[in-house]
Scaffold this motif. Structure first.
Motif, PDB file in Angstrom:
ATOM      1  N   ALA A   1      45.794  11.972  22.646  1.00 52.01           N
ATOM      2  CA  ALA A   1      44.710  12.776  22.108  1.00 52.01           C
ATOM      3  C   ALA A   1      44.706  14.118  22.842  1.00 52.01           C
ATOM      4  N   GLY A   2      44.351  15.167  22.122  1.00 52.24           N
ATOM      5  CA  GLY A   2      44.369  16.488  22.721  1.00 52.24           C
ATOM      6  C   GLY A   2      43.480  16.602  23.955  1.00 52.24           C
ATOM      7  N   SER A   3      42.383  15.848  23.948  1.00 53.58           N
ATOM      8  CA  SER A   3      41.418  15.942  25.041  1.00 53.58           C
ATOM      9  C   SER A   3      41.927  15.355  26.358  1.00 53.58           C
ATOM     10  N   VAL A   4      42.977  14.538  26.292  1.00 56.86           N
ATOM     11  CA  VAL A   4      43.486  13.899  27.513  1.00 56.86           C
ATOM     12  C   VAL A   4      44.902  14.350  27.861  1.00 56.86           C
ATOM     13  N   LYS A   5      45.505  15.115  26.997  1.00 58.51           N
ATOM     14  CA  LYS A   5      46.889  15.537  27.226  1.00 58.51           C
ATOM     15  C   LYS A   5      46.994  16.317  28.536  1.00 58.51           C
ATOM     16  N   GLY A   6      47.959  15.946  29.340  1.00 59.84           N
ATOM     17  CA  GLY A   6      48.136  16.597  30.628  1.00 59.84           C
ATOM     18  C   GLY A   6      47.357  15.941  31.755  1.00 59.84           C
ATOM     19  N   ARG A   7      46.428  15.065  31.405  1.00 58.11           N
ATOM     20  CA  ARG A   7      45.624  14.382  32.433  1.00 58.11           C
ATOM     21  C   ARG A   7      45.914  12.880  32.470  1.00 58.11           C
ATOM     22  N   PHE A   8      46.199  12.293  31.314  1.00 60.57           N
ATOM     23  CA  PHE A   8      46.432  10.847  31.219  1.00 60.57           C
ATOM     24  C   PHE A   8      47.912  10.594  30.944  1.00 60.57           C
ATOM     25  N   THR A   9      48.411   9.466  31.443  1.00 59.19           N
ATOM     26  CA  THR A   9      49.786   9.067  31.188  1.00 59.19           C
ATOM     27  C   THR A   9      49.829   7.596  30.818  1.00 59.19           C
ATOM     28  N   ILE A  10      50.424   7.294  29.671  1.00 60.30           N
ATOM     29  CA  ILE A  10      50.578   5.913  29.233  1.00 60.30           C
ATOM     30  C   ILE A  10      51.987   5.450  29.587  1.00 60.30           C
ATOM     31  N   SER A  11      52.080   4.193  29.985  1.00 62.38           N
ATOM     32  CA  SER A  11      53.385   3.635  30.309  1.00 62.38           C
ATOM     33  C   SER A  11      53.332   2.127  30.098  1.00 62.38           C
ATOM     34  N   ARG A  12      54.501   1.502  30.108  1.00 62.70           N
ATOM     35  CA  ARG A  12      54.536   0.047  29.984  1.00 62.70           C
ATOM     36  C   ARG A  12      55.677  -0.530  30.797  1.00 62.70           C
ATOM     37  N   ASP A  13      55.468  -1.741  31.248  1.00 55.41           N
ATOM     38  CA  ASP A  13      56.480  -2.489  31.987  1.00 55.41           C
ATOM     39  C   ASP A  13      56.822  -3.702  31.131  1.00 55.41           C
ATOM     40  N   SER A  14      57.953  -3.633  30.452  1.00 54.19           N
ATOM     41  CA  SER A  14      58.333  -4.702  29.534  1.00 54.19           C
ATOM     42  C   SER A  14      58.513  -6.030  30.251  1.00 54.19           C
ATOM     43  N   ALA A  15      59.047  -5.986  31.451  1.00 48.98           N
ATOM     44  CA  ALA A  15      59.296  -7.217  32.196  1.00 48.98           C
ATOM     45  C   ALA A  15      57.993  -7.942  32.526  1.00 48.98           C
ATOM     46  N   LYS A  16      56.919  -7.168  32.719  1.00 48.86           N
ATOM     47  CA  LYS A  16      55.619  -7.749  33.066  1.00 48.86           C
ATOM     48  C   LYS A  16      54.702  -7.873  31.857  1.00 48.86           C
ATOM     49  N   ASN A  17      55.176  -7.443  30.685  1.00 47.57           N
ATOM     50  CA  ASN A  17      54.329  -7.462  29.484  1.00 47.57           C
ATOM     51  C   ASN A  17      53.000  -6.751  29.739  1.00 47.57           C
ATOM     52  N   THR A  18      53.079  -5.629  30.418  1.00 50.33           N
ATOM     53  CA  THR A  18      51.866  -4.914  30.823  1.00 50.33           C
ATOM     54  C   THR A  18      51.971  -3.440  30.454  1.00 50.33           C
ATOM     55  N   MET A  19      50.851  -2.895  30.009  1.00 51.20           N
ATOM     56  CA  MET A  19      50.761  -1.479  29.687  1.00 51.20           C
ATOM     57  C   MET A  19      49.754  -0.846  30.645  1.00 51.20           C
ATOM     58  N   TYR A  20      49.962   0.415  30.949  1.00 49.01           N
ATOM     59  CA  TYR A  20      49.100   1.111  31.891  1.00 49.01           C
ATOM     60  C   TYR A  20      48.585   2.421  31.300  1.00 49.01           C
ATOM     61  N   LEU A  21      47.470   2.876  31.840  1.00 47.89           N
ATOM     62  CA  LEU A  21      46.973   4.205  31.536  1.00 47.89           C
ATOM     63  C   LEU A  21      46.535   4.831  32.851  1.00 47.89           C
ATOM     64  N   GLN A  22      47.312   5.787  33.318  1.00 48.99           N
ATOM     65  CA  GLN A  22      46.955   6.534  34.514  1.00 48.99           C
ATOM     66  C   GLN A  22      46.069   7.695  34.097  1.00 48.99           C
ATOM     67  N   MET A  23      44.873   7.737  34.637  1.00 47.41           N
ATOM     68  CA  MET A  23      43.901   8.761  34.259  1.00 47.41           C
ATOM     69  C   MET A  23      43.584   9.623  35.479  1.00 47.41           C
ATOM     70  N   ASN A  24      43.926  10.890  35.396  1.00 50.49           N
ATOM     71  CA  ASN A  24      43.672  11.842  36.471  1.00 50.49           C
ATOM     72  C   ASN A  24      42.690  12.909  36.008  1.00 50.49           C
ATOM     73  N   SER A  25      42.123  13.621  36.975  1.00 48.59           N
ATOM     74  CA  SER A  25      41.194  14.714  36.666  1.00 48.59           C
ATOM     75  C   SER A  25      40.131  14.269  35.678  1.00 48.59           C
ATOM     76  N   LEU A  26      39.531  13.152  35.959  1.00 46.74           N
ATOM     77  CA  LEU A  26      38.561  12.572  35.036  1.00 46.74           C
ATOM     78  C   LEU A  26      37.319  13.444  34.901  1.00 46.74           C
ATOM     79  N   LYS A  27      36.788  13.448  33.687  1.00 48.30           N
ATOM     80  CA  LYS A  27      35.598  14.233  33.352  1.00 48.30           C
ATOM     81  C   LYS A  27      34.505  13.293  32.859  1.00 48.30           C
ATOM     82  N   SER A  28      33.289  13.780  32.876  1.00 46.32           N
ATOM     83  CA  SER A  28      32.168  12.944  32.424  1.00 46.32           C
ATOM     84  C   SER A  28      32.359  12.507  30.976  1.00 46.32           C
ATOM     85  N   GLU A  29      32.988  13.368  30.187  1.00 42.90           N
ATOM     86  CA  GLU A  29      33.204  13.019  28.772  1.00 42.90           C
ATOM     87  C   GLU A  29      34.263  11.944  28.567  1.00 42.90           C
TER      88      GLU A  29
END
Length: 117
Positions: free
Chosen positions: A60-88
């Motif tokens: 989403a445009g509002s999170v681009k550059g601040r959030f990063t999505i990734s996944r670890d196939s071996a662990k069947n796990t997905m992640y969302l790294q959220m930086n520079s968080l805002k109240s919104e």
């Protein structure tokens, strides 16, 4: 049947960081895309970030550059790294897996993220 369990939510100050995790039980090998959605009070659920089986990401445009999505196939796990968080960014964050485009797929129970002083 696939079950998705989110974790990592919590209270954080503006400018802080959080990492969300989504652990999948059951086979998601043939999935089309995995994604993170969020829903703030009084608002519709919206796509935050998505990653396809081939590794293509979409934000989403509002999170681009601040959030990063990734996944670890071996662990069947997905992640969302959220930086520079805002109240919104305050919302319940949901994990989703789709096996076909434009279908509901499976949902997790959600994890609350609150960004506040």
């Amino acid at each position: 049947q696939v079950q998705l369990v989110e974790s990592g939510g919590g209270l954080v100050q503006p400018g802080g960081s959080l990492r969300l995790s989504c652990a999948a039980s059951g086979s998601i090998f043939s999935f089309y895309a995995m994604g993170w959605y969020r829903q703030a009070p009084g608002k519709q659920r919206e796509l935050v970030a998505e990653i396809t089986r081939g590794g293509t990401t979409n934000y989403a445009g509002s999170v681009k550059g601040r959030f990063t999505i990734s996944r670890d196939s071996a662990k069947n796990t997905m992640y969302l790294q959220m930086n520079s968080l805002k109240s919104e960014d305050t919302a319940v964050y949901y994990c989703n897996v789709k096996w076909y485009q434009n279908t509901p797929g499976a949902w997790g129970q959600g994890t609350q993220v609150t960004v506040s002083e």
